[in-house]
Motif scaffolding. Structure first.
Motif, mmCIF file in Angstrom:
data_model
loop_
_atom_site.group_PDB
_atom_site.id
_atom_site.type_symbol
_atom_site.label_atom_id
_atom_site.label_comp_id
_atom_site.label_asym_id
_atom_site.label_seq_id
_atom_site.Cartn_x
_atom_site.Cartn_y
_atom_site.Cartn_z
ATOM 1 N N LYS A 187 0.858 -1.192 0.000
ATOM 2 C CA LYS A 187 0.000 0.000 0.000
ATOM 3 C C LYS A 187 0.889 1.235 0.000
ATOM 4 O O LYS A 187 1.912 1.266 0.690
ATOM 5 N N ILE A 188 0.480 2.247 -0.764
ATOM 6 C CA ILE A 188 1.245 3.496 -0.818
ATOM 7 C C ILE A 188 0.292 4.666 -0.578
ATOM 8 O O ILE A 188 -0.608 4.937 -1.383
ATOM 9 N N PHE A 189 0.482 5.358 0.548
ATOM 10 C CA PHE A 189 -0.293 6.552 0.877
ATOM 11 C C PHE A 189 0.473 7.793 0.375
ATOM 12 O O PHE A 189 1.710 7.805 0.373
ATOM 13 N N THR A 190 -0.268 8.814 -0.005
ATOM 14 C CA THR A 190 0.371 10.059 -0.436
ATOM 15 C C THR A 190 -0.209 11.235 0.344
ATOM 16 O O THR A 190 -1.360 11.200 0.802
ATOM 17 N N TYR A 191 0.623 12.260 0.498
ATOM 18 C CA TYR A 191 0.180 13.499 1.164
ATOM 19 C C TYR A 191 0.896 14.661 0.493
ATOM 20 O O TYR A 191 2.099 14.600 0.220
ATOM 21 N N GLU A 192 0.136 15.734 0.243
ATOM 22 C CA GLU A 192 0.721 16.895 -0.439
ATOM 23 C C GLU A 192 0.019 18.182 -0.012
ATOM 24 O O GLU A 192 -1.210 18.280 -0.061
ATOM 25 N N VAL A 193 0.796 19.116 0.467
ATOM 26 C CA VAL A 193 0.345 20.478 0.719
ATOM 27 C C VAL A 193 1.430 21.391 0.170
ATOM 28 O O VAL A 193 2.509 20.942 -0.226
ATOM 29 N N GLU A 194 1.145 22.688 0.143
ATOM 30 C CA GLU A 194 2.143 23.616 -0.374
ATOM 31 C C GLU A 194 3.414 23.554 0.473
ATOM 32 O O GLU A 194 3.380 23.728 1.685
ATOM 33 N N GLY A 195 4.513 23.268 -0.166
ATOM 34 C CA GLY A 195 5.799 23.218 0.512
ATOM 35 C C GLY A 195 6.218 21.852 1.018
ATOM 36 O O GLY A 195 7.359 21.682 1.471
ATOM 37 N N LEU A 196 5.317 20.862 0.950
ATOM 38 C CA LEU A 196 5.660 19.539 1.471
ATOM 39 C C LEU A 196 4.840 18.447 0.777
ATOM 40 O O LEU A 196 3.621 18.583 0.624
#
Length: 300
Positions: A6-15
Motif C-alpha cells: 500500500k502506498i499513501f500520499t500526502y501533499e500540501v504547499e511546501g511539502l
C-alpha cells in the motif's frame, strides 16, 4: 526495492511525501519518503476505515486532536511516538528528520497490513507555512503484483539416452505437444507443453527409460513447412542426472543464460537455412531426411 502493498500520499504547499507499507522477514514496515520539502516525524497514527470504538491518542504535542476525514472524526487504532518536537543540536541530522530524497523506515506493530486504511503523521519543523502538520492520508494505492514470466513452451522434446561425443543422438524418446503423425508419444490433450510437463510425462508414461539414463535433452519447434528445428539442448553432467530436480535446474540455468534469446542462438529460420543451404528450395527433403534419421535410430 521492497514489494510495496500500500502506498499513501500526502501533499500540501511546501511539502509532499509518500508512506509505503510492506512486509519483510516477518515484520511490517513503513517507508516514509519525502518528495518535496522536509519534516521532523514525531509520531505516526494508523487505523482501518471503520470509525468505531475508542481512539488512540498520544499526549501533549504528539496528539492528532481535531483531525478529520471527509468531515468525520477519525478513530485511530494505534499510534507510535518517534521523537520529541524540535531539532535540537542535531539540526537536520536528527534521525527522524527527512527531507527531499530521504526515507525514514518505521516498524509497525500490526498483525496484517489489511488493518491499515488510514495513515497519519504528526510532524514539526516542516517546510510548510505553519511549520507543523497533522497529516491524514487515505485511499492508498495498491500496486499490482508483477506477473510471473510466461513459461516457455515447446512443440517437441527429445530425451536422448545414447549420444555421441559429437552430439549425435542414437537412442531416446521423442515427445510432442499434441498427436502428430509419426510420433508415438504426445502430451495429454489440453496440457500445457512446458518442459516440466514433458519431463513428468517422460518419467511417468514412458517405459524402459529413466532420468539417470539421459545424456542430452533437445528442444524443438516445428517450421511452418512441417519439419522440426532444434532450438537448444542441455547435456547431462559427468555422472548423469540423478533426479528430475537436477534436470529442471539445468533447464532453468539454460533459459536464464539466454537459450531462447534470438540474439544468442539465432532464429529458427536461420538455423534451418544453415541446415538446408541458402539455395535449397525443397524443404520436403529435410522432412524426409529427418524422418529417416528417426527411423534409423529406432526411437520410440
Amino acid at each position: 526495492m521492497p514489494d510495496y502493498s500500500k502506498i499513501f500520499t500526502y501533499e500540501v504547499e511546501g511539502l509532499s511525501y509518500t508512506v509505503s507499507l510492506y512486509e519483510q522477514d516477518g515484520a511490517f514496515l513503513a517507508d516514509i519518503s519525502v518528495l518535496e520539502g522536509g519534516m521532523d516525524v514525531n509520531a505516526i497514527y494508523f487505523g482501518d476505515d471503520e470509525f468505531s470504538g475508542e481512539s488512540v491518542s498520544l499526549d501533549g504535542p504528539l496528539n492528532m486532536n481535531g483531525t478529520r476525514l471527509d468531515g468525520e472524526r477519525i478513530q485511530w487504532d494505534d499510534a507510535e511516538a518517534l521523537s520529541d518536537p524540535g531539532l535540537g543540536p542535531e539540526g537536520e541530522d536528527k534521525e527522524t528528520y527527512v527531507s527531499e530524497g530521504d526515507t525514514l523506515t518505521v516498524e509497525l506493530d500490526v498483525e496484517s497490513l489489511d488493518e491499515i486504511d488510514i495513515f497519519g503523521i504528526r510532524a514539526t519543523s516542516t517546510s510548510t507555512d505553519s511549520g507543523s502538520i497533522k497529516a491524514v492520508s487515505d485511499d492508498p494505492e495498491e500496486p499490482e503484483e508483477p506477473e510471473d514470466p510466461e513459461e516457455p513452451t515447446f512443440e517437441k522434446v527429445l530425451f536422448g539416452t545414447d549420444v555421441s561425443e559429437s552430439g549425435e543422438v542414437f537412442d531416446g524418446v521423442f515427445i510432442v505437444d499434441e498427436p502428430r503423425e509419426g510420433y508415438e508419444y504426445s502430451l495429454p490433450e489440453g496440457e500445457e507443453p512446458s518442459f516440466e510437463n514433458y519431463l513428468s510425462y517422460y518419467e511417468e508414461e514412458v517405459d524402459g527409460y529413466d532420468i539417470p539414463s539421459l545424456d542430452s535433452i533437445v528442444f524443438y519447434s516445428f517450421h511452418e513447412d512441417g519439419y522440426p528445428v532444434e532450438q537448444f539442448r542441455i547435456d547431462a553432467p559427468e555422472g548423469g542426472f540423478q533426479s528430475a530436480d537436477e534436470v529442471l535446474e539445468a533447464y532453468d540455468a539454460a533459459i536464464e543464460a539466454g537459450a531462447l534469446d534470438p540474439e544468442e542462438v539465432g532464429s529458427g529460420d536461420l538455423i534451418a537455412a544453415l541446415s538446408l543451404g541458402e539455395e535449397d528450395d525443397t524443404p520436403e527433403d529435410a522432412i524426409e531426411d529427418d524422418g529417416e534419421a528417426e527411423d534409423d535410430l529406432e526411437m520410440v
